[in-house]
Design a protein around this motif. Structure first.
Motif, PDB file in Angstrom:
ATOM      1  N   ALA A  80       0.876  -1.176   0.000  1.00 43.44           N
ATOM      2  CA  ALA A  80       0.000   0.000   0.000  1.00 43.44           C
ATOM      3  C   ALA A  80       0.905   1.214   0.000  1.00 43.44           C
ATOM      4  CB  ALA A  80      -0.904  -0.001   1.223  1.00 43.44           C
ATOM      5  N   SER A  81       0.742   2.050  -1.019  1.00 42.68           N
ATOM      6  CA  SER A  81       1.607   3.226  -1.112  1.00 42.68           C
ATOM      7  C   SER A  81       1.096   4.142  -2.199  1.00 42.68           C
ATOM      8  CB  SER A  81       3.029   2.800  -1.449  1.00 42.68           C
ATOM      9  OG  SER A  81       3.837   3.910  -1.765  1.00 42.68           O
ATOM     10  N   GLY A  82       1.173   5.404  -1.940  1.00 45.16           N
ATOM     11  CA  GLY A  82       0.860   6.362  -2.979  1.00 45.16           C
ATOM     12  C   GLY A  82       2.121   6.983  -3.536  1.00 45.16           C
ATOM     13  N   ASP A 106      -6.975   7.103  -4.272  1.00 43.71           N
ATOM     14  CA  ASP A 106      -7.335   7.761  -5.536  1.00 43.71           C
ATOM     15  C   ASP A 106      -6.790   9.177  -5.646  1.00 43.71           C
ATOM     16  OD1 ASP A 106      -9.090   9.047  -3.785  1.00 43.71           O
ATOM     17  OD2 ASP A 106     -10.908   8.379  -4.816  1.00 43.71           O
ATOM     18  N   THR A 107      -6.106   9.640  -4.634  1.00 47.28           N
ATOM     19  CA  THR A 107      -5.452  10.949  -4.681  1.00 47.28           C
ATOM     20  C   THR A 107      -4.019  10.855  -5.204  1.00 47.28           C
ATOM     21  OG1 THR A 107      -4.802  10.670  -2.370  1.00 47.28           O
ATOM     22  CG2 THR A 107      -6.851  11.883  -2.791  1.00 47.28           C
ATOM     23  N   SER A 108      -3.579   9.655  -5.563  1.00 49.58           N
ATOM     24  CA  SER A 108      -2.203   9.462  -6.032  1.00 49.58           C
ATOM     25  C   SER A 108      -1.979  10.168  -7.363  1.00 49.58           C
ATOM     26  CB  SER A 108      -1.901   7.976  -6.199  1.00 49.58           C
ATOM     27  OG  SER A 108      -1.999   7.314  -4.964  1.00 49.58           O
ATOM     28  N   ALA A 109      -0.755  10.625  -7.549  1.00 49.48           N
ATOM     29  CA  ALA A 109      -0.391  11.324  -8.776  1.00 49.48           C
ATOM     30  C   ALA A 109      -0.484  10.385  -9.979  1.00 49.48           C
ATOM     31  CB  ALA A 109       1.028  11.870  -8.660  1.00 49.48           C
ATOM     32  N   VAL A 124      -4.197  -1.117  -7.866  1.00 50.57           N
ATOM     33  CA  VAL A 124      -5.560  -1.097  -7.356  1.00 50.57           C
ATOM     34  C   VAL A 124      -5.796   0.278  -6.736  1.00 50.57           C
ATOM     35  CG1 VAL A 124      -7.238  -2.187  -5.826  1.00 50.57           C
ATOM     36  CG2 VAL A 124      -5.426  -3.574  -6.891  1.00 50.57           C
ATOM     37  N   VAL A 125      -6.622   1.081  -7.408  1.00 48.92           N
ATOM     38  CA  VAL A 125      -6.916   2.429  -6.932  1.00 48.92           C
ATOM     39  C   VAL A 125      -8.109   2.346  -5.992  1.00 48.92           C
ATOM     40  CG1 VAL A 125      -7.505   4.784  -7.595  1.00 48.92           C
ATOM     41  CG2 VAL A 125      -6.012   3.407  -9.068  1.00 48.92           C
ATOM     42  N   VAL A 126      -7.902   2.835  -4.774  1.00 50.98           N
ATOM     43  CA  VAL A 126      -8.913   2.745  -3.720  1.00 50.98           C
ATOM     44  C   VAL A 126      -9.444   4.144  -3.414  1.00 50.98           C
ATOM     45  CG1 VAL A 126      -9.300   2.051  -1.317  1.00 50.98           C
ATOM     46  CG2 VAL A 126      -7.729   0.726  -2.759  1.00 50.98           C
ATOM     47  N   PRO A 127     -10.765   4.306  -3.405  1.00 49.48           N
ATOM     48  CA  PRO A 127     -11.312   5.619  -3.032  1.00 49.48           C
ATOM     49  C   PRO A 127     -10.914   5.981  -1.599  1.00 49.48           C
ATOM     50  CG  PRO A 127     -13.026   4.207  -3.961  1.00 49.48           C
ATOM     51  CD  PRO A 127     -11.815   3.344  -3.736  1.00 49.48           C
ATOM     52  N   GLY A 128     -10.554   7.219  -1.395  1.00 51.77           N
ATOM     53  CA  GLY A 128     -10.234   7.666  -0.047  1.00 51.77           C
ATOM     54  C   GLY A 128      -8.783   8.038   0.115  1.00 51.77           C
ATOM     55  N   PHE A 129      -8.250   7.636   1.252  1.00 53.45           N
ATOM     56  CA  PHE A 129      -6.914   8.047   1.657  1.00 53.45           C
ATOM     57  C   PHE A 129      -6.002   6.840   1.802  1.00 53.45           C
ATOM     58  CE2 PHE A 129      -9.990  11.142   3.150  1.00 53.45           C
ATOM     59  CZ  PHE A 129      -9.494  12.297   2.572  1.00 53.45           C
ATOM     60  N   TYR A 130      -4.767   7.102   2.238  1.00 54.23           N
ATOM     61  CA  TYR A 130      -3.798   6.025   2.392  1.00 54.23           C
ATOM     62  C   TYR A 130      -4.320   4.929   3.318  1.00 54.23           C
ATOM     63  CZ  TYR A 130       0.093   3.287   3.952  1.00 54.23           C
ATOM     64  OH  TYR A 130       0.882   2.230   4.271  1.00 54.23           O
ATOM     65  N   ASP A 131      -4.950   5.301   4.425  1.00 51.93           N
ATOM     66  CA  ASP A 131      -5.458   4.285   5.361  1.00 51.93           C
ATOM     67  C   ASP A 131      -6.456   3.348   4.682  1.00 51.93           C
ATOM     68  OD1 ASP A 131      -3.873   5.287   7.359  1.00 51.93           O
ATOM     69  OD2 ASP A 131      -5.501   6.283   8.439  1.00 51.93           O
ATOM     70  N   ASP A 132      -7.234   3.890   3.751  1.00 50.76           N
ATOM     71  CA  ASP A 132      -8.192   3.059   3.018  1.00 50.76           C
ATOM     72  C   ASP A 132      -7.462   2.075   2.102  1.00 50.76           C
ATOM     73  OD1 ASP A 132     -10.566   4.484   4.049  1.00 50.76           O
ATOM     74  OD2 ASP A 132      -9.802   6.140   2.828  1.00 50.76           O
TER      75      ASP A 132
END
Length: 144
Positions: A80-82, A106-109, A124-132
């Protein structure tokens, strides 16, 4: 407060360096005068230029070492990493012939996502933030 893990010994560091040598670049070290950085007089600043490492950061060291010395499941690895860790995990997995699934918020560049895909990772793009993204990656790891 939790106890920190013990620091590695010199012998453990040397063993890790030998393990990693065939897989990573030896990155340069440069000395910069403090005045060049706008700092007050004192000892020079020594910089290790890990930006020229494969995957662009020191994180390639940890990713490779984990895959080379740990047990890698048949399903591959999950991260898990952005940012830089995801790229390092994807690079190491590709280099070692292991499937990598990288979960990103989903905020990843977009450029980071393109890099991950270019390295062959399942992104795998996950809605939300890193914790999600972390929660989703843990669920995948538990399931596979």
């Amino acid at each position: 407060m939790t106890d920190a893990p013990p620091l590695p010994t010199r012998d453990e560091i040397a063993a890790a360096a030998r393990t990693l040598a065939p897989y990573l670049r030896r990155t340069p070290v440069v000395t910069v005068e403090r005045a060049d950085l706008g700092l007050p007089p004192g000892r020079p600043v020594v910089l290790k230029l890990e930006l020229v490492q494969h995957a662009g950061s020191f994180k390639a060291r940890g990713a490779h070492l984990h895959l080379l010395t740990g047990e890698v499941p048949a399903a591959g690895v999950v991260a898990a990493s952005g940012g830089n860790f995801g790229v390092a995990a994807a690079y190491a997995a590709r280099r070692l012939g292991v499937h990598a699934a990288v979960f990103v918020p989903d905020t990843s560049a977009p450029a980071k996502l393109d890099t991950l895909r270019g390295l062959g990772a399942e992104v795998v793009v996950v809605p939300g933030f890193y914790d999600d993204a972390l929660a989703e990656s843990r669920a995948r790891a538990a399931a596979t």
